[in-house]
Scaffold this motif. Sequence first.
Motif, mmCIF file in Angstrom:
data_model
loop_
_atom_site.group_PDB
_atom_site.id
_atom_site.type_symbol
_atom_site.label_atom_id
_atom_site.label_comp_id
_atom_site.label_asym_id
_atom_site.label_seq_id
_atom_site.Cartn_x
_atom_site.Cartn_y
_atom_site.Cartn_z
ATOM 1 N N LEU A 128 27.218 -11.605 4.219
ATOM 2 C CA LEU A 128 27.408 -10.870 5.466
ATOM 3 C C LEU A 128 26.788 -9.476 5.453
ATOM 4 C CD1 LEU A 128 31.096 -11.941 6.271
ATOM 5 C CD2 LEU A 128 28.955 -12.901 7.174
ATOM 6 N N HIS A 129 25.651 -9.303 4.803
ATOM 7 C CA HIS A 129 24.900 -8.057 4.921
ATOM 8 C C HIS A 129 24.125 -8.057 6.229
ATOM 9 C CE1 HIS A 129 24.900 -6.920 0.337
ATOM 10 N NE2 HIS A 129 26.017 -6.589 0.957
ATOM 11 N N ILE A 130 23.799 -6.855 6.716
ATOM 12 C CA ILE A 130 23.270 -6.722 8.071
ATOM 13 C C ILE A 130 21.909 -7.379 8.270
ATOM 14 C CG2 ILE A 130 24.619 -4.669 8.587
ATOM 15 C CD1 ILE A 130 22.151 -2.966 8.029
ATOM 16 N N ASP A 131 21.117 -7.526 7.202
ATOM 17 C CA ASP A 131 19.808 -8.148 7.364
ATOM 18 C C ASP A 131 19.882 -9.667 7.359
ATOM 19 O OD1 ASP A 131 20.547 -7.712 4.640
ATOM 20 O OD2 ASP A 131 18.521 -8.199 3.997
ATOM 21 N N HIS A 132 21.097 -10.205 7.353
ATOM 22 C CA HIS A 132 21.303 -11.644 7.446
ATOM 23 C C HIS A 132 22.122 -12.023 8.680
ATOM 24 C CE1 HIS A 132 19.823 -12.540 3.282
ATOM 25 N NE2 HIS A 132 20.025 -11.237 3.210
ATOM 26 N N LEU A 133 22.688 -11.025 9.357
ATOM 27 C CA LEU A 133 23.583 -11.246 10.491
ATOM 28 C C LEU A 133 22.946 -11.010 11.845
ATOM 29 C CD1 LEU A 133 26.821 -9.313 9.395
ATOM 30 C CD2 LEU A 133 26.299 -11.737 9.093
ATOM 31 N N GLY A 134 21.796 -10.329 11.874
ATOM 32 C CA GLY A 134 21.289 -9.690 13.076
ATOM 33 C C GLY A 134 21.477 -10.413 14.394
ATOM 34 N N ALA A 185 19.585 -29.382 14.229
ATOM 35 C CA ALA A 185 19.013 -28.175 13.626
ATOM 36 C C ALA A 185 20.117 -27.205 13.223
ATOM 37 C CB ALA A 185 18.059 -27.492 14.600
ATOM 38 N N LEU A 186 19.967 -26.651 12.039
ATOM 39 C CA LEU A 186 20.866 -25.637 11.487
ATOM 40 C C LEU A 186 20.010 -24.487 10.992
ATOM 41 C CD1 LEU A 186 23.883 -26.029 9.119
ATOM 42 C CD2 LEU A 186 21.870 -24.787 8.272
ATOM 43 N N LEU A 187 20.542 -23.272 11.063
ATOM 44 C CA LEU A 187 19.822 -22.093 10.596
ATOM 45 C C LEU A 187 20.618 -21.438 9.480
ATOM 46 C CD1 LEU A 187 17.305 -20.291 11.290
ATOM 47 C CD2 LEU A 187 18.874 -18.896 12.667
ATOM 48 N N ILE A 188 19.955 -21.144 8.371
ATOM 49 C CA ILE A 188 20.572 -20.383 7.281
ATOM 50 C C ILE A 188 20.121 -18.934 7.422
ATOM 51 C CG2 ILE A 188 20.748 -20.078 4.783
ATOM 52 C CD1 ILE A 188 20.183 -23.069 4.469
ATOM 53 N N ASP A 189 21.083 -18.060 7.728
ATOM 54 C CA ASP A 189 20.878 -16.623 7.955
ATOM 55 C C ASP A 189 20.161 -16.365 9.280
ATOM 56 O OD1 ASP A 189 22.280 -15.753 5.692
ATOM 57 O OD2 ASP A 189 20.514 -15.931 4.424
ATOM 58 N N ALA A 190 20.354 -15.144 9.801
ATOM 59 C CA ALA A 190 19.950 -14.861 11.179
ATOM 60 C C ALA A 190 19.174 -13.559 11.319
ATOM 61 C CB ALA A 190 21.184 -14.836 12.082
ATOM 62 N N GLY A 191 18.504 -13.128 10.247
ATOM 63 C CA GLY A 191 17.625 -11.974 10.348
ATOM 64 C C GLY A 191 18.348 -10.656 10.581
ATOM 65 N N GLU A 196 0.806 -1.215 0.000
ATOM 66 C CA GLU A 196 0.000 0.000 0.000
ATOM 67 C C GLU A 196 0.841 1.268 0.000
ATOM 68 O OE1 GLU A 196 0.759 -1.235 4.208
ATOM 69 O OE2 GLU A 196 0.087 -2.238 2.363
ATOM 70 N N THR A 197 2.140 1.147 0.312
ATOM 71 C CA THR A 197 3.030 2.308 0.277
ATOM 72 C C THR A 197 3.717 2.459 -1.074
ATOM 73 O OG1 THR A 197 5.021 1.148 1.043
ATOM 74 C CG2 THR A 197 3.478 1.947 2.736
ATOM 75 N N GLY A 198 3.472 1.523 -1.992
ATOM 76 C CA GLY A 198 4.115 1.572 -3.302
ATOM 77 C C GLY A 198 5.480 0.918 -3.340
ATOM 78 N N ASN A 199 5.833 0.169 -2.294
ATOM 79 C CA ASN A 199 7.124 -0.521 -2.228
ATOM 80 C C ASN A 199 6.959 -2.022 -2.413
ATOM 81 O OD1 ASN A 199 9.095 1.648 -1.464
ATOM 82 N ND2 ASN A 199 7.679 1.887 0.258
ATOM 83 N N LEU A 200 8.063 -2.680 -2.777
ATOM 84 C CA LEU A 200 8.117 -4.130 -2.734
ATOM 85 C C LEU A 200 8.196 -4.559 -1.274
ATOM 86 C CD1 LEU A 200 10.807 -4.606 -5.508
ATOM 87 C CD2 LEU A 200 8.478 -5.466 -5.661
ATOM 88 N N ALA A 201 7.338 -5.482 -0.882
ATOM 89 C CA ALA A 201 7.361 -6.014 0.486
ATOM 90 C C ALA A 201 8.289 -7.221 0.527
ATOM 91 C CB ALA A 201 5.958 -6.416 0.923
ATOM 92 N N ALA A 202 9.307 -7.155 1.374
ATOM 93 C CA ALA A 202 10.280 -8.239 1.475
ATOM 94 C C ALA A 202 10.411 -8.674 2.924
ATOM 95 C CB ALA A 202 11.636 -7.792 0.941
ATOM 96 N N GLY A 203 10.368 -9.971 3.145
ATOM 97 C CA GLY A 203 10.580 -10.492 4.483
ATOM 98 C C GLY A 203 12.052 -10.571 4.821
ATOM 99 N N ILE A 204 12.332 -10.678 6.118
ATOM 100 C CA ILE A 204 13.682 -10.892 6.642
ATOM 101 C C ILE A 204 13.570 -12.003 7.673
ATOM 102 C CG2 ILE A 204 15.567 -9.896 7.984
ATOM 103 C CD1 ILE A 204 14.798 -7.177 6.908
ATOM 104 N N GLY A 205 14.492 -12.951 7.648
ATOM 105 C CA GLY A 205 14.440 -14.025 8.627
ATOM 106 C C GLY A 205 15.534 -15.037 8.392
ATOM 107 N N GLY A 206 15.231 -16.292 8.671
ATOM 108 C CA GLY A 206 16.177 -17.384 8.480
ATOM 109 C C GLY A 206 15.448 -18.635 8.053
ATOM 110 N N LEU A 207 16.201 -19.594 7.523
ATOM 111 C CA LEU A 207 15.643 -20.884 7.123
ATOM 112 C C LEU A 207 16.153 -21.939 8.090
ATOM 113 C CD1 LEU A 207 13.923 -22.413 4.979
ATOM 114 C CD2 LEU A 207 16.089 -22.953 3.836
ATOM 115 N N LEU A 208 15.249 -22.509 8.861
ATOM 116 C CA LEU A 208 15.576 -23.565 9.808
ATOM 117 C C LEU A 208 15.565 -24.904 9.079
ATOM 118 C CD1 LEU A 208 15.978 -24.408 12.834
ATOM 119 C CD2 LEU A 208 13.476 -24.634 12.940
#
Length: 314
Positions: free
Chosen positions: A141-147, A91-97, A72-84
């Motif tokens: 190693l971008h910040i939205d994957h390291l959190g 258990a292993l996690l790919i990326d850390a939000g 509704e703001t005219g932007n692409l909506a993208a999630g941030i998270g990890g893949l368990l």
Amino acid sequence: MTTPQLDADAAYAGPAPRHSERLCRPSGIRSLQLGDTKVTYVPDGAVQLTPRGWLPDTTDDTWAGHPEYLDETGNLAAGIGGLLVERGERALLIDAGFGPQSLPAEPGNAHGAIHGGALLDNLAAVGRAPQDIEAVAFTHLHIDHLGWAWHPAPGTDRRVFSRADYLVAEPEWAQRQLLQAHGTTGDMLEALAPHVRTVTDGQEIFPGLRVRFVPGHTPGHAAYVLSVGGQRLIAFGDAMHSPIQVAHPEWSAAPDHDRARAADFRRRLIAELAEPGTVGFGIHFADVVFGQVRQGENGRPVWQPVDTWPGSAA
């Protein structure tokens, strides 16, 4: 959680009404079962991507013709998270939000507002504690994957994933200083360093899960390929940020380190995702994080969301 069901083999010629609304919102928790291995998208937060800023080769006409991708703001909506990735007790996690922080939209940025903080609660919702995670494997190693890998556990000075190795592609770690231009600070890298174990191309890091070097978005960007019983899932990180790129692999993202190499990998990736028994995982792919590539009515490949593994039980 109730997972909506889709026919994984149905022809898909574009964003049909039954799931077009999913293209403009971030995903909740979603899981697939591959043999004895379960993969679960664990949300941490979301980011708004400015369509012309993030994909600079697009035009106003592009988005006028594809409003279904815009919120509704005219932007692409993208999630941030990890893949368990779970197999039995392991258990292993790919990326850390993005971690427990928020940043507002700023004029001139290719992204708008970004926020994180939900990953630990969502891990708990699927029955996992941070100490269950034996390794965190980073696509880059971008910040939205390291959190949550560098932020201390809430209310403490201890790291969140207390038992985990941090797995980073060798070329990514060797050239980590280049990432500081994208917000990855020296303090973040210093917090990671004692726990980093570099990995090589093709290395198996978990049963059935191998590293694949795919430089382009960053100098050492990696994908992870899970293969079980003739089926596979490709977690391709930031090789693509939006399903619209499946039809247009030539559209590189503004922060891509090497746009030509990134586009070349996207072309090869899209061909692989069209192969039988193959599902992709796009961590930023709105509410269609799992999917396959199929041919659309116009002859271009398109992203078909998948909510149950093809040929498997729900």
